[in-house]
Motif scaffolding. Structure first.
Motif, short mmCIF file in Angstrom:
data_model
loop_
_atom_site.label_atom_id
_atom_site.label_comp_id
_atom_site.label_asym_id
_atom_site.label_seq_id
_atom_site.Cartn_x
_atom_site.Cartn_y
_atom_site.Cartn_z
N HIS A 1 0.78 -1.20 -0.05
CA HIS A 1 0.06 0.06 0.16
C HIS A 1 1.02 1.23 -0.12
O HIS A 1 1.77 1.25 0.53
CB HIS A 1 -1.08 -0.07 1.24
N GLY A 2 0.66 2.14 -0.90
CA GLY A 2 1.24 3.39 -1.10
C GLY A 2 0.70 4.47 -0.19
O GLY A 2 -0.38 4.54 0.30
N THR A 3 1.52 5.65 0.13
CA THR A 3 1.03 6.42 0.92
C THR A 3 0.45 7.56 0.25
O THR A 3 0.59 7.89 -1.12
CB THR A 3 2.06 7.31 1.93
#
Length: 67
Positions: A65-67
């Motif tokens: 999961h990216g920010t």
């Protein structure tokens, strides 16, 4: 005191798992020098990183999961 024969199968398993990392690490030289095409560093990096990434995704069963 525990019987040595009872611990032997577990000890063999621990030794096998422990020896796996040096064996895999040792094969990277052969792959890099003999199997990868010269002059294509991005392709070489892809071939070295892709298997580890696929294994990590298969083990965790989730995508990063990216920010």
């Amino acid at each position: 005191m525990k019987n040595i024969a009872a611990l032997q199968p577990r000890l063999i398993g621990v030794i096998a798992v422990t020896s796996l990392a040096p064996i895999v690490w040792g094969t990277t030289y052969v792959v890099t020098t003999e199997l990868l095409p010269a002059g294509h560093p991005l392709f070489a990096a892809l071939l070295r990183a892709l298997p580890a990434g696929l294994i990590a995704v298969a083990v965790t069963r989730t995508l990063p999961h990216g920010t």
